[in-house]
Motif scaffolding. Structure first.
Motif, short mmCIF file in Angstrom:
data_model
loop_
_atom_site.label_atom_id
_atom_site.label_comp_id
_atom_site.label_asym_id
_atom_site.label_seq_id
_atom_site.Cartn_x
_atom_site.Cartn_y
_atom_site.Cartn_z
N THR A 31 -1.40 11.69 -3.26
CA THR A 31 -2.49 10.72 -3.41
C THR A 31 -3.45 10.79 -2.22
O THR A 31 -4.65 10.55 -2.38
CB THR A 31 -1.93 9.29 -3.54
OG1 THR A 31 -1.07 9.01 -2.42
CG2 THR A 31 -1.15 9.15 -4.84
N ARG A 32 -2.92 11.11 -1.03
CA ARG A 32 -3.80 11.27 0.14
C ARG A 32 -4.71 12.47 -0.05
O ARG A 32 -5.89 12.44 0.30
CB ARG A 32 -2.93 11.48 1.39
CG ARG A 32 -3.76 11.60 2.69
CD ARG A 32 -3.82 10.27 3.39
NE ARG A 32 -4.66 10.30 4.58
CZ ARG A 32 -4.23 10.63 5.79
NH1 ARG A 32 -2.97 11.01 5.96
NH2 ARG A 32 -5.03 10.58 6.82
N CYS A 33 -4.18 13.55 -0.62
CA CYS A 33 -4.99 14.75 -0.86
C CYS A 33 -6.11 14.48 -1.84
O CYS A 33 -7.19 15.08 -1.75
CB CYS A 33 -4.10 15.88 -1.38
SG CYS A 33 -2.89 16.51 -0.20
N LEU A 34 -5.86 13.60 -2.81
CA LEU A 34 -6.79 13.40 -3.91
C LEU A 34 -7.75 12.23 -3.70
O LEU A 34 -8.69 12.06 -4.48
CB LEU A 34 -6.01 13.17 -5.21
CG LEU A 34 -5.11 14.34 -5.64
CD1 LEU A 34 -4.27 13.95 -6.84
CD2 LEU A 34 -5.95 15.57 -5.95
N GLN A 35 -7.55 11.46 -2.64
CA GLN A 35 -8.38 10.29 -2.39
C GLN A 35 -9.50 10.63 -1.40
O GLN A 35 -9.45 11.66 -0.72
CB GLN A 35 -7.50 9.15 -1.85
CG GLN A 35 -8.17 7.80 -1.70
CD GLN A 35 -8.80 7.31 -2.98
OE1 GLN A 35 -9.96 7.65 -3.26
NE2 GLN A 35 -8.03 6.54 -3.78
N TYR A 36 -10.51 9.77 -1.32
CA TYR A 36 -11.50 9.91 -0.25
C TYR A 36 -10.80 9.82 1.11
O TYR A 36 -9.75 9.19 1.25
CB TYR A 36 -12.55 8.79 -0.33
CG TYR A 36 -13.51 8.90 -1.49
CD1 TYR A 36 -14.45 9.91 -1.54
CD2 TYR A 36 -13.48 7.96 -2.52
CE1 TYR A 36 -15.34 10.00 -2.59
CE2 TYR A 36 -14.37 8.04 -3.59
CZ TYR A 36 -15.30 9.05 -3.62
OH TYR A 36 -16.18 9.15 -4.66
N GLY A 37 -11.42 10.42 2.12
CA GLY A 37 -10.87 10.36 3.47
C GLY A 37 -11.92 9.87 4.46
O GLY A 37 -13.07 9.61 4.09
N TRP A 249 -7.89 17.28 0.82
CA TRP A 249 -6.82 18.19 0.42
C TRP A 249 -6.76 19.41 1.36
O TRP A 249 -5.71 19.72 1.92
CB TRP A 249 -7.07 18.64 -1.02
CG TRP A 249 -5.89 19.29 -1.69
CD1 TRP A 249 -4.80 19.86 -1.11
CD2 TRP A 249 -5.70 19.43 -3.10
NE1 TRP A 249 -3.94 20.36 -2.05
CE2 TRP A 249 -4.47 20.10 -3.29
CE3 TRP A 249 -6.44 19.05 -4.22
CZ2 TRP A 249 -3.98 20.41 -4.56
CZ3 TRP A 249 -5.95 19.36 -5.47
CH2 TRP A 249 -4.74 20.03 -5.64
#
Length: 382
Positions: A31-37, A249
């Motif tokens: 989910t961290r890879c696929l979310q805004y950062g 990602w």
């Protein structure tokens, strides 16, 4: 077709196993890879990049660093926040074409300074600044280590002199350093940013770009900017309007790759391969052309800059393509007063056998170009 044209790293040297392992680790938090950062970059990647810069002799803080989508985005953001139409920007000549394009898009007044085998001629720059021939510039762009296109490396003495000029005339040095880790001969020279600590006040006038594109993989699109805090802050605001953030990602993959020490283990393999390719190209040019060609043999990077006196490269190119070898004509790297006899040859992507064959094809095309020119001159005389 054998290509000496593209500034691409060798695909067969990508550390696919190391990157696959890093990708698997990154995906554990999918989910961290696929979310805004964060706009300025994932904290874990910035931690690894700060450590990487420390190994390169640079101490900096997270507030001075911005992760970008390749170092080219870093340049674009800097120009957006620093240049107004008509502002003067100095570049080395010949220079990286994408930089010239970016400066033109910002409607900058581009002023060029020549280079030699030791990089930008700082003596010429100093004389022009002192005489007023160059009005105070906003910035100076340089690739001081294994420059694109010349392959030249700015000496330590010239780097220090350039830093002193930046402090004296209050202009930003834009140091683009994508190739510094690709040294395969000679002694390393500290970056401009590393040397800034030796010149009082110089750190306030250096913006440093680097990237994983040439040493890991360009497909990651991971670059970074190190700048004085206020410049970095303004670049972050500009990036928010451009893309919100670079891809979390691939940032996570890069962070895992660096944390595992994979880059340090893999760099010697790249350097060894590029050494052999560079030697094959330079030895082949000497054997095939003799004194009919002039070039500087670099100590690292990806490029050889050459001149074939008496040959119009624009006329050579179609003959080279017919002989199934391609290169970039030198005029692409000039903002003005292009050298019609110059060309850039990249040795990174082709293998050694292809390089040797490519040089033979280039010599054949050059001979055909000279023959055609002599025949045309004889026809005109008749």
């Amino acid at each position: 077709m054998i290509s000496f044209a593209g500034g691409y790293p060798a695909s067969d040297l990508f550390d696919t196993d190391g990157l696959q392992a890093a990708a698997a680790q990154a995906w554990q938090v999918s989910t961290r890879c696929l979310q805004y950062g964060p706009t300025d970059g994932l904290p874990e990647l910035k931690t690894q990049l700060l450590a990487l810069m420390a190994r390169r002799g640079v101490t900096c803080t997270a507030e001075e660093m911005l992760v970008t989508t390749g170092s080219q985005q870093g340049l674009d953001l800097l120009l957006r926040i620093l240049l107004a139409p008509g502002d003067t920007a100095v570049t080395e000549q010949p220079a990286y074409p994408a930089t010239l394009q970016a400066l033109r898009l910002q409607q900058a007044n581009i002023v060029t300074v020549p280079v030699d085998g030791d990089g930008i001629d700082v003596g010429v720059l100093a004389a022009r600044l002192d005489s007023g021939a160059i009005a105070r510039p906003k910035l100076l762009y340089t690739v001081p280590t294994f420059a694109n296109p010349t392959g030249a490396t700015l000496t330590r003495e010239r780097r220090l002199a350039l830093l002193r000029l930046a402090v004296q005339y209050r202009f930003v040095i834009v140091e683009d350093d994508p190739y510094g880790d690709l040294r395969f001969a000679g002694a390393a020279v500290p970056s401009m940013l590393a040397l800034a600590s030796e010149v009082e006040g110089a750190r306030d006038w250096v913006v440093h770009f680097s990237s994983l594109s040439k040493v890991v993989a360009p497909g990651l699109r991971v670059g970074w900017t190190i700048a004085p805090p206020e410049i970095a802050r303004r670049c972050v605001i500009a990036k928010q309007t451009v893309d919100l953030c670079s891809t979390p990602w691939t940032q996570a993959i890069a962070a895992r790759y660096l944390a595992a020490g994979s880059l340090e283990r893999h760099l010697p393999r790249i350097a060894q391969a590029y050494r052999g390719k560079c030697e094959a190209l330079c030895d082949g040019l000497r054997a095939q052309f003799g004194d009919a060609i002039a070039f500087h043999q670099p100590e690292g990077g990806m490029f050889v800059w050459a001149r074939i006196p008496g040959v119009a490269i624009d006329a050579l190119l179609p003959n080279a393509i017919a002989s199934k070898v391609i290169f970039v004509p030198g005029k692409a790297f000039f903002a003005d007063n292009a050298d019609p006899a110059s060309l850039r040859l990249s040795f990174a992507a082709p293998n050694v056998d292809e390089i040797r064959e490519g040089v033979a094809r280039l010599q054949h095309a050059t001979h055909a170009t000279r023959t055609t020119r002599k025949a045309s001159a004889a026809s005109v005389s008749a």
